[in-house]
Design an enzyme around this catalytic site. Structure first.
Site, PDB file in Angstrom:
ATOM      1  N   HIS A 149       9.247   2.802   9.323  1.00  4.91           N
ATOM      2  CA  HIS A 149       9.004   1.815  10.376  1.00  4.91           C
ATOM      3  C   HIS A 149       7.728   2.225  11.117  1.00  4.91           C
ATOM      4  O   HIS A 149       7.553   3.404  11.457  1.00  4.91           O
ATOM      5  CB  HIS A 149      10.209   1.798  11.337  1.00  4.91           C
TER       6      HIS A 149
ATOM      7  N   SER B 243       0.836  -1.213   0.000  1.00  2.00           N
ATOM      8  CA  SER B 243       0.000   0.000   0.000  1.00  2.00           C
ATOM      9  C   SER B 243       0.874   1.268   0.000  1.00  2.00           C
ATOM     10  O   SER B 243       0.531   2.262  -0.643  1.00  2.00           O
ATOM     11  CB  SER B 243      -0.958   0.002   1.196  1.00  2.00           C
TER      12      SER B 243
HETATM   13  C1  GRF Z   1       4.375  -0.626   6.716  1.00  2.04           C
HETATM   14  O1  GRF Z   1       3.615  -0.577   7.883  1.00  2.04           O
HETATM   15  C2  GRF Z   1       5.776  -0.135   6.957  1.00  2.04           C
HETATM   16  O2  GRF Z   1       5.881   0.714   8.048  1.00  2.04           O
HETATM   17  C3  GRF Z   1       6.528  -1.402   7.262  1.00  2.04           C
HETATM   18  O3  GRF Z   1       5.918  -2.371   6.454  1.00  2.04           O
HETATM   19  C4  GRF Z   1       4.568  -2.033   6.217  1.00  2.04           C
HETATM   20  C5  GRF Z   1       4.315  -2.183   4.760  1.00  2.04           C
HETATM   21  O4  GRF Z   1       2.947  -2.051   4.471  1.00  2.04           O
HETATM   22  N1  GRF Z   1       7.936  -1.223   7.053  1.00  2.04           N
HETATM   23  P1  GRF Z   1       2.443  -2.028   2.972  1.00  2.04           P
HETATM   24  O5  GRF Z   1       2.916  -3.299   2.312  1.00  2.04           O
HETATM   25  O6  GRF Z   1       3.035  -0.836   2.337  1.00  2.04           O
HETATM   26  O7  GRF Z   1       0.966  -1.948   3.049  1.00  2.04           O
END
Ligand code: GRF
Length: 285
Positions: free
Chosen positions: A202, A111
Site C-alpha cells: 500500500h 511496474s
Molecule cells: C502501487 O503504488 C501499489 O502500492 C498500489 O498500487 C500501485 C501499483 O503500481 N497497491 P504499479 O501498477 O505496480 O506500477
C-alpha cells in the site's frame, strides 16, 4: 509473552502448555542422557576437556533433535515439532526446499509486478507462475506476456465465486498470492484458502490513508492535504478487510513543502520497487 507465542505458533493455550512441557522435558532428558553417555564411554576428570565438550555438545545439538520428537510424540505434539524439524533440515540442505509458486494480482501499469518477476526469474525456489488481472488492456498483461508468464483475465463473477477460484489456483500449484495494484477486495473464501499467504503493498503508512477508495493518487492527495511531513509504503498480510492485515514492513519518505501527488507517487514507487521483491523473498523463506 505467552500470548505472543500463541499467536506466532497459531496454537491454543492448552497446546502451548504441551509444547512448553515438551521443551522442558526434552531439555532435562537430553542433559541427563548426555551425562550418562559421557560416563558410559569412560570419560572422567583425567579425560582431555575438549573431548568431553565435543561429545556433550554433539549429544546436546544432534541428540536433542531426536529426543524432542520422541517427547513430542508422548505429549501428542509430534506434527508441530516435526514441522519445526523439517525447517531445520531444509536450512541444512538435508531436505529439499519447498518450491513457492506465486500468483501476482495486478490491474494497473504493473511496474511492481515487473520488478517482482525480474527478481525471481532465476530464483532456485520461488517463481512467478501466474498474473491475475481484472482489466482488459492493463500494462501488467504485456509485462506478463513479455516474461512468458501465463496471465488470467478475471471478471467480477469469477471473483465472487471465490471458493471455486481458490480451487483453481490450488490446482495450478499456486502457494502464495502477491497483490501489486489490485483494487478489488479479496473475498473471505480466498483469504481462508490462503491463510497468511497473501501479501499486499500500500502506498502509505497504514493504518493512515487505507481503506475503500484509498488507492493511487487519492492516497497521495490525502497525505498532502493533511500536511503530513512523512509518507511511505506498507507491506502487509491480507485479511477480509481493506488494507488491514498484519504489517510486515514499512519504509518512509519525506513529503516536501512543494510536493505534488505525482512527485510523491514517483518517489513512493521507487521505494516500492526497492523493497517489495526483497520483502517477498524473506517473507516466503
Ligand atoms: C502501487 O503504488 C501499489 O502500492 C498500489 O498500487 C500501485 C501499483 O503500481 N497497491 P504499479 O501498477 O505496480 O506500477
Amino acid at each position: 509473552m505467552f500470548n505472543k507465542l500463541q499467536q506466532k505458533w497459531k496454537v491454543s493455550s492448552s497446546q502451548l502448555f504441551l509444547i512448553l512441557c515438551t521443551f522442558a522435558v526434552t531439555g532435562t532428558t537430553t542433559a541427563f542422557i548426555s551425562r550418562s553417555i559421557t560416563s558410559w564411554v569412560g570419560f572422567d576428570e583425567q579425560t582431555f576437556w575438549a573431548w568431553k565438550l565435543l561429545l556433550r555438545l554433539s549429544i546436546l545439538i544432534f541428540g536433542y533433535q531426536f529426543i524432542i520428537l520422541i517427547v513430542a510424540f508422548l505429549f501428542g505434539q509430534f506434527p508441530f515439532f516435526w514441522n519445526y524439524e523439517k525447517k531445520i533440515l531444509r536450512r541444512l540442505g538435508i531436505l529439499p526446499v519447498k518450491q513457492a509458486n506465486l500468483a501476482i494480482f495486478a490491474s494497473g501499469k504493473g511496474s511492481n509486478a515487473e520488478k517482482i518477476i525480474a527478481n525471481f526469474s532465476n530464483h532456485p525456489h520461488i517463481r512467478v507462475s501466474l498474473v491475475v488481472c481484472n482489466k482488459v488492456g492493463a500494462g501488467v498483461l504485456d509485462i506478463a506476456a513479455a516474461a512468458g508468464i501465463e496471465s488470467l483475465l478475471i471478471d467480477k463473477e469469477t471473483f465472487r465465486q471465490a471458493g471455486e477460484f481458490a480451487k483453481k489456483l490450488k490446482n495450478q500449484g499456486i502457494t502464495h498470492i502477491i497483490l501489486a495494484g489490485f483494487l478489488w477486495k479479496i473475498p473471505s473464501a480466498l483469504v481462508e484458502a490462503y491463510p497468511d499467504k497473501i501479501l499486499n503493498i500500500h502506498p502509505a503508512l497504514l493504518p493512515k490513508y487505507g481503506g475503500k477508495g484509498m488507492y493511487g493518487e487519492n492516497v497521495h492527495k490525502a497525505v498532502i492535504a493533511a500536511g503530513d511531513r512523512e509518507s511511505g509504503i506498507t507491506i502487509h498480510l491480507v485479511d477480509e478487510h481493506y488494507d488491514h492485515g498484519k504489517t510486515i514492513f514499512q519504509a518512509t519518505v519525506d513529503v516536501h513543502p512543494d510536493e505534488t501527488p505525482e512527485s510523491l507517487a514517483a518517489r513512493i514507487h521507487v521505494l516500492e520497487h526497492e523493497h517489495y521483491p526483497r520483502v517477498i523473498s524473506s517473507w516466503i523463506s
